[in-house]
Design a protein around this motif. Structure first.
Motif, PDB file in Angstrom:
ATOM      1  N   GLY A 282       0.780  -1.230   0.000  1.00 21.19           N
ATOM      2  CA  GLY A 282       0.000   0.000   0.000  1.00 21.19           C
ATOM      3  C   GLY A 282       0.809   1.276   0.000  1.00 21.19           C
ATOM      4  N   ASP A 283       2.124   1.192   0.210  1.00 20.13           N
ATOM      5  CA  ASP A 283       2.927   2.421   0.246  1.00 20.13           C
ATOM      6  C   ASP A 283       3.821   2.547  -0.984  1.00 20.13           C
ATOM      7  N   GLU A 284       3.572   1.716  -2.012  1.00 18.03           N
ATOM      8  CA  GLU A 284       4.305   1.787  -3.262  1.00 18.03           C
ATOM      9  C   GLU A 284       3.332   1.572  -4.421  1.00 18.03           C
ATOM     10  N   LEU A 285       3.745   1.973  -5.615  1.00 24.16           N
ATOM     11  CA  LEU A 285       2.901   1.835  -6.797  1.00 24.16           C
ATOM     12  C   LEU A 285       3.654   1.108  -7.906  1.00 24.16           C
ATOM     13  N   TYR A 286       2.877   0.461  -8.779  1.00 25.16           N
ATOM     14  CA  TYR A 286       3.456  -0.159  -9.966  1.00 25.16           C
ATOM     15  C   TYR A 286       3.600   0.898 -11.060  1.00 25.16           C
ATOM     16  N   LEU A 287       4.630   0.749 -11.857  1.00 22.56           N
ATOM     17  CA  LEU A 287       4.898   1.697 -12.937  1.00 22.56           C
ATOM     18  C   LEU A 287       5.523   0.953 -14.113  1.00 22.56           C
ATOM     19  N   ARG A 288       5.220   1.415 -15.299  1.00 21.82           N
ATOM     20  CA  ARG A 288       5.792   0.827 -16.503  1.00 21.82           C
ATOM     21  C   ARG A 288       6.166   1.939 -17.475  1.00 21.82           C
ATOM     22  N   GLU A 292       7.609  -1.157 -23.053  1.00 20.38           N
ATOM     23  CA  GLU A 292       8.575  -2.085 -22.474  1.00 20.38           C
ATOM     24  C   GLU A 292       7.863  -3.039 -21.527  1.00 20.38           C
ATOM     25  N   PRO A 293       8.343  -4.285 -21.406  1.00 25.63           N
ATOM     26  CA  PRO A 293       7.625  -5.286 -20.613  1.00 25.63           C
ATOM     27  C   PRO A 293       7.836  -5.181 -19.106  1.00 25.63           C
ATOM     28  N   THR A 294       8.933  -4.588 -18.677  1.00 26.46           N
ATOM     29  CA  THR A 294       9.263  -4.584 -17.247  1.00 26.46           C
ATOM     30  C   THR A 294       8.278  -3.733 -16.451  1.00 26.46           C
ATOM     31  N   VAL A 295       7.763  -4.298 -15.372  1.00 25.41           N
ATOM     32  CA  VAL A 295       6.899  -3.559 -14.451  1.00 25.41           C
ATOM     33  C   VAL A 295       7.702  -3.281 -13.184  1.00 25.41           C
ATOM     34  N   TYR A 296       7.837  -2.016 -12.874  1.00 27.50           N
ATOM     35  CA  TYR A 296       8.632  -1.576 -11.727  1.00 27.50           C
ATOM     36  C   TYR A 296       7.732  -1.292 -10.529  1.00 27.50           C
ATOM     37  N   VAL A 297       8.381  -1.113  -9.394  1.00 29.98           N
ATOM     38  CA  VAL A 297       7.716  -0.647  -8.184  1.00 29.98           C
ATOM     39  C   VAL A 297       8.427   0.632  -7.754  1.00 29.98           C
TER      40      VAL A 297
END
Length: 361
Positions: A282-288, A292-297
């Motif tokens: 809950g204190d981080e978000l997914y980002l892309r 590109e295929p990589t999904v970051y936090v």
């Protein structure tokens, strides 16, 4: 009379002499276990960074990573295929090429666990040049200015100069390249924010930023406030990566909640960042990065910077007060010594050296 006294006390004297000799024997045996018999017992490890093509690193609990050199850069090949963090790999290589063995600390296997060079506690580092193994180290604990290591199949525990373990005892995410965007902020020509708090677009005009969209909401617009937000987007570094089981829908990226679009040059394709849902914590978000295929936090702080409202670009109501000096003794132990442990200080020095290497390129 003296002869009678001698006969009475000879048993006690004999026992005293026996225990003294026993203590001296034990001390000699322990000293032999700790100290080298001669300077020839201490090995010299000479590794040339240019010849090293692979590193295999296994942490306790069998967390294993394999790094391979690809031309002039490094890649992570196990347990996932991904670009490697060049700075962290460079730190590991520096520790290997500067490795200096100072003395023998112990010779018996019963000391391995205490010194953290046993199979359950050591970090195993295998250095390769092609198929040839150049060196294999069991890296243990740090103490008294040295890191405990075992070398190859030798039974001794050696003391190596400095703090080494931190350079190898890293989580998987630390070996991956977490740079989402890596451009110079001054090269960004325009930036656009589309999010739940509004749409704002800015473009460079000379040396300042001009508002193109959202001007009515901005009010007392301050072009300088755009600069900090541009820096956050242009040098965006993730904190982690999404687990393989996280789907695009779960990450909230089928319909992103916000986007940030950067134009770096007139001829390059724009960089589009897509912000998704919150993680389980809950204190981080997914980002892309779109395309590109990589999904970051990323952290909540960075997520908030990437979906600003109008107040983020307004001139501050009052001048910021100068930073307060820390109270006397802040950040120090009661005796006045720094509280930072040696391995943390070494990490800071390594980061400074890495930044200096980047600036020299």
């Amino acid at each position: 009379m003296l002869a009678m006294e001698w006969r009475k006390n000879r048993i006690a004297i004999g026992a005293l002499v026996f225990f003294v000799l026993l203590g001296l024997t034990a001390w000699a045996v322990n000293s032999r276990n700790r100290q080298p018999a001669s300077a020839g017992d201490i090995p010299t490890i000479e590794l040339d960074e240019a010849t090293i093509t692979a590193l295999e690193i296994t942490r306790p609990q069998n967390e294993r990573v394999v790094l391979s050199k690809d031309d002039d850069s490094w890649r992570l090949v196990e347990p996932v295929e991904a670009p490697a963090d060049q700075n962290n790999v460079g730190s590991a290589l520096n520790r290997l090429t500067d490795l200096e063995i100072r003395r023998i600390v112990a010779t018996k296997p019963e000391h391995y666990a205490r010194l953290q060079v046993d199979d359950d506690n050591a970090v195993r580092v295998t250095v390769k040049a092609g198929d040839e193994t150049l060196s294999e180290l069991m890296v243990g604990k740090y103490g008294s200015g040295m890191t405990m290591v075992r070398i190859g199949d030798r039974s001794e525990v050696f003391g190596a100069s400095g703090s080494l373990r931190y350079a190898f005892d890293r989580e998987l995410k630390a070996w991956r390249d977490r740079n989402v965007v890596g451009v110079k902020p001054e090269d960004v020509q325009s930036i656009r924010f589309d999010g739940p708090k509004g749409t704002f677009a800015f473009e460079r005009e000379g040396g300042a930023w001009a508002a193109r969209e959202g001007r009515k909401a901005l009010g007392n617009f301050d072009p300088k406030q755009v600069t900090g937000t541009v820096s956050s987007a242009a040098r965006l570094v993730a904190s982690d990566f999404a687990a393989d089981v996280i789907s695009e829908a779960r990450a909230g990226l089928t319909e992103p909640r916000a986007t940030v679009t950067l134009t770096v040059t007139e001829t390059s394709d724009p960089i589009v960042l897509e912000l998704g849902a919150a993680t389980e914590q809950g204190d981080e978000l997914y980002l892309r990065r779109r395309g590109e295929p990589t999904v970051y936090v990323i952290s909540q702080y960075l997520a908030d910077r990437l979906q600003p409202d109008a107040t983020a670009f307004r001139a501050p109501a009052t001048a910021n007060a100068p930073p307060q000096a820390p109270p006397p003794g802040a950040g120090q132990a009661p005796g006045g010594e720094p509280q930072l442990p040696p391995e943390v200080m070494e990490q800071l020095r390594e980061q400074i050296r890495a930044q200096q290497r980047q600036q020299q390129r």
